[in-house]
Scaffold this motif. Structure first.
Motif, PDB file in Angstrom:
ATOM      1  N   TYR B  33       0.645  -1.125   0.024  1.00 25.78           N
ATOM      2  CA  TYR B  33      -0.196   0.129  -0.063  1.00 25.78           C
ATOM      3  C   TYR B  33       0.824   1.282  -0.301  1.00 25.78           C
ATOM      4  O   TYR B  33       1.966   1.323   0.642  1.00 25.78           O
ATOM      5  CB  TYR B  33      -1.081  -0.046   1.349  1.00 25.78           C
ATOM      6  CG  TYR B  33      -1.509  -1.262   1.507  1.00 25.78           C
ATOM      7  CD1 TYR B  33      -0.761  -2.100   2.336  1.00 25.78           C
ATOM      8  CD2 TYR B  33      -2.775  -1.612   1.251  1.00 25.78           C
ATOM      9  CE1 TYR B  33      -1.381  -3.529   2.829  1.00 25.78           C
ATOM     10  CE2 TYR B  33      -3.605  -2.612   1.779  1.00 25.78           C
ATOM     11  CZ  TYR B  33      -2.682  -3.804   2.406  1.00 25.78           C
ATOM     12  OH  TYR B  33      -3.098  -4.886   2.634  1.00 25.78           O
ATOM     13  N   PHE B  45      -4.907   7.288   2.009  1.00 29.16           N
ATOM     14  CA  PHE B  45      -4.654   6.186   0.950  1.00 29.16           C
ATOM     15  C   PHE B  45      -4.455   6.578  -0.306  1.00 29.16           C
ATOM     16  O   PHE B  45      -5.218   7.594  -1.107  1.00 29.16           O
ATOM     17  CB  PHE B  45      -5.893   5.032   1.101  1.00 29.16           C
ATOM     18  CG  PHE B  45      -5.912   4.129  -0.021  1.00 29.16           C
ATOM     19  CD1 PHE B  45      -6.686   4.211  -1.144  1.00 29.16           C
ATOM     20  CD2 PHE B  45      -5.052   2.943  -0.103  1.00 29.16           C
ATOM     21  CE1 PHE B  45      -6.797   3.233  -2.199  1.00 29.16           C
ATOM     22  CE2 PHE B  45      -5.102   2.134  -0.898  1.00 29.16           C
ATOM     23  CZ  PHE B  45      -5.940   2.229  -2.035  1.00 29.16           C
ATOM     24  N   TYR B  48      -3.355   0.329  -3.800  1.00 33.42           N
ATOM     25  CA  TYR B  48      -3.074  -0.657  -3.188  1.00 33.42           C
ATOM     26  C   TYR B  48      -2.972  -1.868  -3.962  1.00 33.42           C
ATOM     27  O   TYR B  48      -3.430  -1.938  -5.062  1.00 33.42           O
ATOM     28  CB  TYR B  48      -4.460  -1.351  -2.358  1.00 33.42           C
ATOM     29  CG  TYR B  48      -4.614  -2.510  -2.300  1.00 33.42           C
ATOM     30  CD1 TYR B  48      -6.063  -3.193  -2.802  1.00 33.42           C
ATOM     31  CD2 TYR B  48      -3.756  -3.431  -1.493  1.00 33.42           C
ATOM     32  CE1 TYR B  48      -6.210  -4.458  -2.444  1.00 33.42           C
ATOM     33  CE2 TYR B  48      -3.964  -5.158  -1.302  1.00 33.42           C
ATOM     34  CZ  TYR B  48      -5.390  -5.504  -1.814  1.00 33.42           C
ATOM     35  OH  TYR B  48      -5.444  -6.743  -1.261  1.00 33.42           O
ATOM     36  N   ARG B  97      -2.280 -10.816   3.366  1.00 35.43           N
ATOM     37  CA  ARG B  97      -3.528 -10.740   2.916  1.00 35.43           C
ATOM     38  C   ARG B  97      -4.331 -11.763   3.828  1.00 35.43           C
ATOM     39  O   ARG B  97      -4.383 -12.987   3.458  1.00 35.43           O
ATOM     40  CB  ARG B  97      -3.985 -10.829   1.414  1.00 35.43           C
ATOM     41  CG  ARG B  97      -5.360 -10.472   1.439  1.00 35.43           C
ATOM     42  CD  ARG B  97      -5.970 -10.436  -0.005  1.00 35.43           C
ATOM     43  NE  ARG B  97      -7.148  -9.840  -0.024  1.00 35.43           N
ATOM     44  CZ  ARG B  97      -7.903  -9.758  -1.146  1.00 35.43           C
ATOM     45  NH1 ARG B  97      -7.524 -10.426  -2.338  1.00 35.43           N
ATOM     46  NH2 ARG B  97      -9.207  -9.404  -1.223  1.00 35.43           N
ATOM     47  N   ILE B  99      -6.844 -12.280   7.741  1.00 36.19           N
ATOM     48  CA  ILE B  99      -8.192 -11.768   8.449  1.00 36.19           C
ATOM     49  C   ILE B  99      -7.821 -10.736   9.328  1.00 36.19           C
ATOM     50  O   ILE B  99      -8.667  -9.901   9.544  1.00 36.19           O
ATOM     51  CB  ILE B  99      -8.970 -12.921   9.127  1.00 36.19           C
ATOM     52  CG1 ILE B  99      -8.132 -13.542  10.225  1.00 36.19           C
ATOM     53  CG2 ILE B  99      -9.503 -13.888   8.037  1.00 36.19           C
ATOM     54  CD1 ILE B  99      -8.785 -14.457  10.962  1.00 36.19           C
ATOM     55  N   THR B 100      -6.425 -10.573   9.793  1.00 32.98           N
ATOM     56  CA  THR B 100      -6.286  -9.544  10.681  1.00 32.98           C
ATOM     57  C   THR B 100      -5.912  -8.142  10.034  1.00 32.98           C
ATOM     58  O   THR B 100      -6.108  -7.231  10.621  1.00 32.98           O
ATOM     59  CB  THR B 100      -5.065  -9.864  11.404  1.00 32.98           C
ATOM     60  OG1 THR B 100      -3.764 -10.041  10.717  1.00 32.98           O
ATOM     61  CG2 THR B 100      -5.274 -11.227  12.215  1.00 32.98           C
ATOM     62  N   HIS B 101      -5.554  -8.034   8.933  1.00 32.81           N
ATOM     63  CA  HIS B 101      -5.573  -6.725   8.100  1.00 32.81           C
ATOM     64  C   HIS B 101      -4.217  -5.730   8.495  1.00 32.81           C
ATOM     65  O   HIS B 101      -4.488  -4.624   8.325  1.00 32.81           O
ATOM     66  CB  HIS B 101      -6.943  -5.946   8.386  1.00 32.81           C
ATOM     67  CG  HIS B 101      -7.917  -6.724   7.910  1.00 32.81           C
ATOM     68  ND1 HIS B 101      -8.158  -7.499   6.423  1.00 32.81           N
ATOM     69  CD2 HIS B 101      -9.187  -7.066   8.533  1.00 32.81           C
ATOM     70  CE1 HIS B 101      -9.429  -8.163   6.474  1.00 32.81           C
ATOM     71  NE2 HIS B 101      -9.841  -8.064   7.944  1.00 32.81           N
ATOM     72  N   GLU B 102      -3.553  -6.458   9.445  1.00 34.41           N
ATOM     73  CA  GLU B 102      -2.560  -5.443  10.098  1.00 34.41           C
ATOM     74  C   GLU B 102      -1.760  -5.117   8.709  1.00 34.41           C
ATOM     75  O   GLU B 102      -1.006  -5.969   8.255  1.00 34.41           O
ATOM     76  CB  GLU B 102      -1.617  -6.165  10.834  1.00 34.41           C
ATOM     77  CG  GLU B 102      -2.777  -6.505  12.296  1.00 34.41           C
ATOM     78  CD  GLU B 102      -2.044  -7.542  13.375  1.00 34.41           C
ATOM     79  OE1 GLU B 102      -2.792  -8.019  14.269  1.00 34.41           O
ATOM     80  OE2 GLU B 102      -0.775  -7.713  13.075  1.00 34.41           O
ATOM     81  N   GLN B 103      -1.295  -3.697   8.532  1.00 30.16           N
ATOM     82  CA  GLN B 103      -0.349  -3.493   7.775  1.00 30.16           C
ATOM     83  C   GLN B 103       0.920  -2.831   8.464  1.00 30.16           C
ATOM     84  O   GLN B 103       0.878  -2.127   9.535  1.00 30.16           O
ATOM     85  CB  GLN B 103      -0.835  -2.202   7.131  1.00 30.16           C
ATOM     86  CG  GLN B 103      -1.943  -2.743   6.366  1.00 30.16           C
ATOM     87  CD  GLN B 103      -2.821  -1.605   5.524  1.00 30.16           C
ATOM     88  OE1 GLN B 103      -2.306  -0.385   4.963  1.00 30.16           O
ATOM     89  NE2 GLN B 103      -3.984  -1.837   4.962  1.00 30.16           N
ATOM     90  N   TYR B 104       2.014  -3.103   7.890  1.00 29.05           N
ATOM     91  CA  TYR B 104       3.394  -2.829   8.636  1.00 29.05           C
ATOM     92  C   TYR B 104       4.049  -1.842   7.634  1.00 29.05           C
ATOM     93  O   TYR B 104       4.233  -1.947   6.399  1.00 29.05           O
ATOM     94  CB  TYR B 104       4.230  -3.824   8.553  1.00 29.05           C
ATOM     95  CG  TYR B 104       3.648  -5.074   9.655  1.00 29.05           C
ATOM     96  CD1 TYR B 104       2.783  -5.966   9.033  1.00 29.05           C
ATOM     97  CD2 TYR B 104       3.989  -5.082  10.890  1.00 29.05           C
ATOM     98  CE1 TYR B 104       2.510  -6.797   9.864  1.00 29.05           C
ATOM     99  CE2 TYR B 104       3.541  -6.106  11.602  1.00 29.05           C
ATOM    100  CZ  TYR B 104       2.751  -7.132  11.124  1.00 29.05           C
ATOM    101  OH  TYR B 104       2.214  -7.996  11.956  1.00 29.05           O
ATOM    102  N   PHE B 105       4.352  -0.447   8.361  1.00 28.00           N
ATOM    103  CA  PHE B 105       4.667   0.680   7.623  1.00 28.00           C
ATOM    104  C   PHE B 105       6.420   0.786   7.651  1.00 28.00           C
ATOM    105  O   PHE B 105       6.827   0.371   8.504  1.00 28.00           O
ATOM    106  CB  PHE B 105       4.113   1.930   8.331  1.00 28.00           C
ATOM    107  CG  PHE B 105       2.541   2.053   7.902  1.00 28.00           C
ATOM    108  CD1 PHE B 105       1.565   1.388   8.621  1.00 28.00           C
ATOM    109  CD2 PHE B 105       2.474   2.882   6.766  1.00 28.00           C
ATOM    110  CE1 PHE B 105       0.323   1.561   8.194  1.00 28.00           C
ATOM    111  CE2 PHE B 105       1.037   3.029   6.664  1.00 28.00           C
ATOM    112  CZ  PHE B 105       0.077   2.572   7.210  1.00 28.00           C
TER     113      PHE B 105
END
Lengths: 113, 114
Positions: B33, B45, B48, B97, B99-105
């Motif tokens: 993303y 945003f 993606y 991808r 179910i937790t949808h955690e994104q690491y920046f």
């Protein structure tokens, strides 16, 4: 229009006390909510999350509460520590949509020793 | 384990010039993303990627903005004919991808257009 709102730009608390950060949302299609912490000159770091099928999730000193009827969530930090001083962002994901997150503008938390 | 890396960390450019921002996601993360944060604002945003394709480009503010991802890994965000309003911190994130949808920046690229 802002779908995720953090109405308090800043919050100051004493070390050892509770910090409560609030977030409101307008889109009832959001099904997953996350809190991120951001230090200056760094990217946001994931803190804790909650699915819309739950009303509470706890991880150590951090607890997130979700009130779906009020479209409101809050992050509680107990006890607060000086190292918790950072900007906290609330984010939400829309059910059935893309994986993008919608972020609030953030709340700057200062924990005073 | 390496996190998300971005380069350059800072970029100053003159109005009208083109810039390229690079993102190296966490190895094995299929989703990538791009967001940007303007002064005093939340993260906005942009685009993606799932693998090399971009199912959601809805956040790109104009046709001056484009992005690509190759080999399911590195991504480049290109801004053509930069304008002063493009000045912001550009953040890249990656995730499995699941179910937790955690994104690491990543740490972001601070772009300043003079």
């Amino acid at each position: 229009d802002q779908q995720v709102k953090q109405n308090s730009p800043s919050l100051s608390v004493q070390e050892g006390r509770i910090s409560i950060l609030n977030c409101d949302y307008t889109n009832s299609m959001f099904d997953y909510f996350l809190w991120y912490k951001k230090y200056p000159a760094e990217g946001p770091t994931f803190l804790i999350s909650i699915s819309s099928i739950k009303d509470k999730n706890e991880d150590g000193r951090f607890t997130v509460f979700l009130n779906k009827s009020a479209k409101h969530l809050s992050l509680h930090i107990v006890p607060s520590q000086p190292g918790d001083s950072a900007v906290y962002f609330c984010a939400a994901r829309k059910k059935g949509g893309s994986e993008k997150l919608v972020f609030g503008k953030g709340t700057k938390l200062t924990v005073n020793p | 384990g390496a996190g998300v890396s971005q380069s350059p960390s800072n970029k100053v450019t003159e109005k009208g010039k083109d810039v390229e921002l690079r993102c190296d996601p966490i190895s094995g993360h299929t989703a990538l993303y791009w967001y940007r944060q303007s002064l005093g604002q939340g993260l906005e945003f942009l685009i993606y990627f799932q693998g090399n394709s971009a199912p959601d480009k809805s956040g790109l503010p104009s046709d001056r903005f484009s992005a690509e991802r190759t080999g399911g890994s590195v991504s480049t965000l290109t801004i053509q004919r930069t304008q002063q309003e493009d000045s912001a911190v550009y953040l890249c994130a990656s995730s499995f991808r699941d179910i937790t949808h955690e994104q690491y920046f990543g740490p972001g690229t601070r772009l300043t257009v003079t």
